[in-house]
Design a protein around this motif. Structure first.
Motif, PDB file in Angstrom:
ATOM      1  N   UNK A  77       0.805  -1.234   0.000  1.00 21.67           N
ATOM      2  CA  UNK A  77       0.000   0.000   0.000  1.00 21.67           C
ATOM      3  C   UNK A  77       0.833   1.278   0.000  1.00 21.67           C
ATOM      4  N   UNK A  78       2.107   1.177   0.426  1.00 20.48           N
ATOM      5  CA  UNK A  78       2.988   2.341   0.500  1.00 20.48           C
ATOM      6  C   UNK A  78       2.280   3.536   1.169  1.00 20.48           C
ATOM      7  N   UNK A  79       1.983   3.417   2.451  1.00 18.91           N
ATOM      8  CA  UNK A  79       1.198   4.451   3.140  1.00 18.91           C
ATOM      9  C   UNK A  79       1.890   5.812   3.161  1.00 18.91           C
ATOM     10  N   UNK A  80       1.069   6.862   3.193  1.00 19.27           N
ATOM     11  CA  UNK A  80       1.577   8.233   3.291  1.00 19.27           C
ATOM     12  C   UNK A  80       2.112   8.483   4.694  1.00 19.27           C
ATOM     13  N   UNK A  81       2.680   9.664   4.888  1.00 21.14           N
ATOM     14  CA  UNK A  81       3.438   9.958   6.109  1.00 21.14           C
ATOM     15  C   UNK A  81       2.646   9.719   7.392  1.00 21.14           C
ATOM     16  N   UNK A  82       1.423  10.265   7.481  1.00 14.75           N
ATOM     17  CA  UNK A  82       0.633  10.120   8.712  1.00 14.75           C
ATOM     18  C   UNK A  82       0.279   8.664   8.983  1.00 14.75           C
ATOM     19  N   UNK A  83      -0.095   7.954   7.928  1.00 14.59           N
ATOM     20  CA  UNK A  83      -0.443   6.550   8.088  1.00 14.59           C
ATOM     21  C   UNK A  83       0.786   5.712   8.431  1.00 14.59           C
ATOM     22  N   UNK A  84       1.905   6.071   7.830  1.00 14.28           N
ATOM     23  CA  UNK A  84       3.145   5.338   8.113  1.00 14.28           C
ATOM     24  C   UNK A  84       3.547   5.517   9.576  1.00 14.28           C
ATOM     25  N   UNK A  85       3.303   6.686  10.119  1.00 12.67           N
ATOM     26  CA  UNK A  85       3.585   6.935  11.538  1.00 12.67           C
ATOM     27  C   UNK A  85       2.770   5.994  12.412  1.00 12.67           C
ATOM     28  N   UNK A  86       1.505   5.818  12.072  1.00 11.53           N
ATOM     29  CA  UNK A  86       0.644   4.910  12.830  1.00 11.53           C
ATOM     30  C   UNK A  86       1.119   3.465  12.694  1.00 11.53           C
ATOM     31  N   UNK A  87       1.474   3.066  11.490  1.00 10.70           N
ATOM     32  CA  UNK A  87       1.954   1.705  11.261  1.00 10.70           C
ATOM     33  C   UNK A  87       3.245   1.456  12.032  1.00 10.70           C
ATOM     34  N   UNK A  88       4.138   2.450  12.052  1.00 10.45           N
ATOM     35  CA  UNK A  88       5.382   2.331  12.818  1.00 10.45           C
ATOM     36  C   UNK A  88       5.088   2.185  14.306  1.00 10.45           C
ATOM     37  N   UNK A  89       4.091   2.944  14.792  1.00  8.14           N
ATOM     38  CA  UNK A  89       3.733   2.871  16.210  1.00  8.14           C
ATOM     39  C   UNK A  89       3.220   1.477  16.572  1.00  8.14           C
ATOM     40  N   UNK A  90       2.404   0.905  15.693  1.00  6.26           N
ATOM     41  CA  UNK A  90       1.911  -0.458  15.939  1.00  6.26           C
ATOM     42  C   UNK A  90       3.073  -1.441  15.951  1.00  6.26           C
ATOM     43  N   UNK A  91       4.003  -1.267  15.018  1.00  9.75           N
ATOM     44  CA  UNK A  91       5.162  -2.150  14.942  1.00  9.75           C
ATOM     45  C   UNK A  91       5.981  -2.115  16.225  1.00  9.75           C
ATOM     46  N   UNK A  92       6.109  -0.921  16.798  1.00 12.41           N
ATOM     47  CA  UNK A  92       6.829  -0.799  18.067  1.00 12.41           C
ATOM     48  C   UNK A  92       5.985  -1.311  19.229  1.00 12.41           C
ATOM     49  N   UNK A  93       4.691  -1.044  19.166  1.00 17.01           N
ATOM     50  CA  UNK A  93       3.810  -1.418  20.267  1.00 17.01           C
ATOM     51  C   UNK A  93       3.692  -2.917  20.468  1.00 17.01           C
ATOM     52  N   UNK A  94       3.737  -3.691  19.381  1.00 21.48           N
ATOM     53  CA  UNK A  94       3.624  -5.145  19.550  1.00 21.48           C
ATOM     54  C   UNK A  94       4.820  -5.710  20.312  1.00 21.48           C
ATOM     55  N   UNK A  95       5.952  -5.026  20.225  1.00 18.88           N
ATOM     56  CA  UNK A  95       7.123  -5.449  21.009  1.00 18.88           C
ATOM     57  C   UNK A  95       6.819  -5.300  22.495  1.00 18.88           C
ATOM     58  N   UNK A  96       6.192  -4.190  22.858  1.00 18.85           N
ATOM     59  CA  UNK A  96       5.835  -3.972  24.268  1.00 18.85           C
ATOM     60  C   UNK A  96       4.794  -4.985  24.735  1.00 18.85           C
ATOM     61  N   UNK A  97       3.791  -5.256  23.924  1.00 19.50           N
ATOM     62  CA  UNK A  97       2.775  -6.227  24.320  1.00 19.50           C
ATOM     63  C   UNK A  97       3.367  -7.630  24.463  1.00 19.50           C
ATOM     64  N   UNK A  98       4.284  -7.975  23.570  1.00 24.54           N
ATOM     65  CA  UNK A  98       4.925  -9.287  23.669  1.00 24.54           C
ATOM     66  C   UNK A  98       5.714  -9.392  24.968  1.00 24.54           C
ATOM     67  N   UNK A  99       6.353  -8.307  25.351  1.00 20.27           N
ATOM     68  CA  UNK A  99       7.143  -8.316  26.588  1.00 20.27           C
ATOM     69  C   UNK A  99       6.257  -8.293  27.821  1.00 20.27           C
ATOM     70  N   UNK A 100       5.095  -7.676  27.733  1.00 20.67           N
ATOM     71  CA  UNK A 100       4.124  -7.773  28.830  1.00 20.67           C
ATOM     72  C   UNK A 100       3.734  -9.240  29.029  1.00 20.67           C
ATOM     73  N   UNK A 101       3.507  -9.942  27.931  1.00 16.52           N
ATOM     74  CA  UNK A 101       3.223 -11.376  28.022  1.00 16.52           C
ATOM     75  C   UNK A 101       4.354 -12.141  28.676  1.00 16.52           C
TER      76      UNK A 101
END
Length: 243
Positions: A77-101
């Protein structure tokens, strides 16, 4: 869920929605694991503790699945800047959720050890209280992410200060106890490891909250004092109201 906006590409909207849904599912699952592990510890429930240990693989599987979907989303999809920021945040956030587990699994393993070796004479009330606090923190962070609410995210950052203070106070009290009575050192140390795991859960909740502020403002607020964070949030709010 208020997090996504409509785009010209329906395919992009659908893909992004799927990723966000899985992200939320992973977050709530990790939060539940922490509470269940704590209950197993307090109740000396070995069967439940072992289930928490086994169920950690479910969080790990979601971690892999979301990561794969993010890669596909970005490449297709090659997301635009704002959407890419959200996708990057999710990518980082799953690391935190995995570590909570992972922290929940540690608590469950300590529960099994304490059941086998005998209960600690001290520390269970501190564990229960800290667990309740970090669970609320984590749920608030997830909710802030769902609604992209920077004010709620800021409240999570403030809560982390109280969690750290409570953790330090409980740690000092238990260390004083074992210095005065060394008969139960190993069992009290297991409780100290549980408290440390809970404090780390609070840190991961804080990380999720910081991602919300990053998404809404474009500013990385890690290692930033509260006054500066408040200013960034206010500027973002003012900019949004003027549109």
């Amino acid at each position: 869920m208020l997090i996504t906006q409509k785009h010209l590409s329906k395919g992009f909207d659908n893909d992004l929605h799927d990723v966000i849904e899985l992200f939320m599912q992973m977050g709530y699952m990790a939060a539940e694991q922490v509470m269940v592990a704590t209950r197993a510890l307090i109740a000396a429930d070995e069967a439940t503790a072992k289930k928490v240990i086994a169920d950690d693989q479910l969080i790990n599987q979601l971690d892999i699945k979301i990561d794969e979907q993010i890669i596909l989303l970005v490449t297709k999809r090659q997301p635009a800047a704002n959407d890419l920021r959200l996708v990057m945040a999710v990518s980082k956030g799953i690391v935190d959720f995995e570590r909570v587990g992972d922290e929940a699994e540690k608590i469950a393993r300590m529960a099994c050890k304490l059941i086998k070796d005998g209960a600690s004479p001290r520390g269970y009330s501190e564990v229960q209280h800290l667990s309740n606090k970090v669970h609320v923190m984590l749920l608030d962070a997830i909710d802030a992410f769902s609604h992209m609410n920077p004010q709620q995210a800021f409240s999570v950052l403030q809560s982390d200060v109280a969690v750290n203070e409570e953790y330090q106070s409980a740690t000092r009290a238990l260390l004083t106890y074992i210095m005065e009575d060394s008969r139960h050192v190993s069992r009290v140390m297991n409780i100290l490891w549980v408290l440390r795991a809970l404090e780390r859960v609070g840190d991961h909740a804080k990380n999720i909250a910081e991602l919300v502020i990053f998404c809404t403002s474009g500013k990385d607020v890690r290692h930033t004092n509260f006054m500066q964070v408040e200013k960034i949030i206010q500027q973002t709010t003012d900019a949004g109201s003027n549109k």
